[in-house]
Design a protein around this motif. Structure first.
Motif, PDB file in Angstrom:
ATOM      1  N   CYS A   9       1.646  -0.328 -10.454  1.00 29.11           N
ATOM      2  CA  CYS A   9       1.144   0.392  -9.836  1.00 29.11           C
ATOM      3  C   CYS A   9       0.041   1.101  -9.781  1.00 29.11           C
ATOM      4  O   CYS A   9      -0.138   1.282 -11.455  1.00 29.11           O
ATOM      5  N   ARG A  33      -3.933   2.446  -8.947  1.00 35.44           N
ATOM      6  CA  ARG A  33      -4.722   3.787  -8.454  1.00 35.44           C
ATOM      7  C   ARG A  33      -5.927   2.342  -7.921  1.00 35.44           C
ATOM      8  O   ARG A  33      -7.013   1.603  -8.583  1.00 35.44           O
ATOM      9  N   ASP A  48      -1.530   8.122  -1.344  1.00 36.54           N
ATOM     10  CA  ASP A  48      -2.949   8.910  -2.710  1.00 36.54           C
ATOM     11  C   ASP A  48      -3.193   7.347  -3.109  1.00 36.54           C
ATOM     12  O   ASP A  48      -3.392   7.091  -3.913  1.00 36.54           O
ATOM     13  N   VAL A  49      -3.661   6.555  -1.810  1.00 35.37           N
ATOM     14  CA  VAL A  49      -4.552   5.806  -2.152  1.00 35.37           C
ATOM     15  C   VAL A  49      -4.180   4.950  -3.781  1.00 35.37           C
ATOM     16  O   VAL A  49      -5.099   4.561  -4.743  1.00 35.37           O
ATOM     17  N   ARG A  50      -3.160   4.185  -3.722  1.00 36.66           N
ATOM     18  CA  ARG A  50      -1.893   3.609  -5.018  1.00 36.66           C
ATOM     19  C   ARG A  50      -2.157   1.717  -4.176  1.00 36.66           C
ATOM     20  O   ARG A  50      -1.203   1.886  -3.037  1.00 36.66           O
ATOM     21  N   GLU A  52       0.726  -1.083  -0.181  1.00 37.86           N
ATOM     22  CA  GLU A  52       0.221  -0.320  -0.010  1.00 37.86           C
ATOM     23  C   GLU A  52       1.101   1.269   0.179  1.00 37.86           C
ATOM     24  O   GLU A  52       1.437   1.271   0.704  1.00 37.86           O
TER      25      GLU A  52
END
Length: 349
Positions: free
Chosen positions: A325, A327, A290-292, A287
């Motif tokens: 990677c 989101r 920035d929510v990625r 994790e």
């Protein structure tokens, strides 16, 4: 040797390849050398979250260019993680500045896409000519001159051959960086693509001044204790699924804080998952802010191409070692990626 091979420099060297065009053929070493001959101010860079191949190749290339009297800048978005401070002249690598700079030439190493350059890409005002040298099968051939060979196990191997062609003086510092690049990206000469030529290249580098015992101690046996905490956590929380053929481990931001570790400390964790006898695919989900979610995927079966799967999620790499990677939330991304892996494995029966 003759350096005066003509190279045309386009006005927009960073423009992407048109979607309906065929990937350009590999440039010849002679073309790359000629382009570098005419360039005076050169940037050498590689992908963010750098590994040993990215950094070793970058530093070796920059050292060679400096020996030719070039003005050389070395950027990496993440600088040099502490575990790579054994590399000679690692301090030459800097984080990209916030303002933009122009160059006569930009050499991008070990980076399948321009986006993987991160802040280094945004800090380039004018690149001059862009040279892309890489060994990832997923490389998008975004340079003006591209040399992409997925058959070799490391970008450092390509540079070794280029340097031999150019009759470069293999100093101990250049040799040590290239040896580290090749050794780390081949898993100490274990992974697919490792050939007789790989070992011959390593032997040449050792004869040129690499102190193998000292270097190996720094590369493999000098981890900080916090890495051991992470390994304990990984072994206690690894999950096995699909009849034991898939091993996966997830590291959340809260885990990162609780364990008091750095993002760079997770390098190599996935190798422990892959080492289990019945495991065909090992996965590591990390994790990010920035929510990625960063995904690392490894395969032990020639029928399971993790690069093909990662490309479905915007990533890439090699058939046996790839990443992406994405989101989204950790649980959501993990479920989607595991579903894709399960589908691939079920197709084998």
């Amino acid at each position: 040797m003759n350096w005066d091979f003509p190279v045309s420099i386009p006005t927009d060297a960073m423009s992407p390849i048109a979607s309906n065009s065929q990937p350009p053929a590999n440039a010849r070493f002679k073309q790359i050398l000629s382009a570098l001959h005419w360039a005076r101010n050169i940037l050498v860079t590689s992908h963010l979250r750098p590994d040993g191949d990215a950094l070793g190749s970058t530093i070796a290339f920059a050292l060679w260019l400096r020996s030719l009297g070039k003005k050389v800048t070395i950027w990496n978005e993440d600088g040099v993680p502490s575990r790579f401070h054994y590399l000679p002249y690692h301090s030459y690598v800097s984080v990209p500045p916030t303002d933009k700079h122009s160059f006569d030439g930009v050499v991008v190493l070990d980076s399948p896409t321009r986006g993987r350059l991160g802040k280094a890409l945004t800090a380039i005002k004018s690149p001059g000519i862009l040279i892309n040298i890489d060994h990832h099968v997923s490389n998008q051939r975004y340079g003006d001159l591209n040399y992409v060979d997925p058959s070799v196990p490391a970008t450092g191997q390509i540079l070794f051959d280029l340097f031999r062609y150019a009759e470069v003086d293999f100093t101990p510092e250049i040799s040590t960086n290239l040896y580290a690049a090749i050794a780390t990206d081949t898993g100490s000469f274990q992974y697919a693509g490792t050939t007789q030529h790989t070992f011959e290249s390593a032997a040449y580098l050792v004869r040129s001044g690499v102190q193998v015992t000292k270097l190996s101690l720094a590369m493999y046996h000098s981890q900080p204790r916090r890495c051991f905490r992470l390994l304990q956590h990984a072994l206690n929380n690894t999950k096995f699924s699909c009849n034991g053929t898939v091993a996966h481990f997830s590291l959340s931001l809260s885990d990162l804080k609780h364990l008091r570790i750095f993002p760079e400390d997770n390098e190599g964790i996935i190798d422990h998952l892959r080492s289990v006898e019945d495991v065909l695919v090992a996965l590591f989900f990390e994790e990010l802010p920035d929510v990625r979610v960063r995904i690392s995927a490894r395969s032990k079966d020639t029928r399971i191409d993790v690069c093909k799967i990662c490309m479905q999620f915007g990533g890439g790499g090699h058939p046996f070692a790839s990443g992406a990677c994405i989101r989204g939330s950790l649980p959501s991304i993990r479920e989607k990626f595991l579903t894709a892996i399960y589908h691939e494995i079920q197709g084998l029966t």
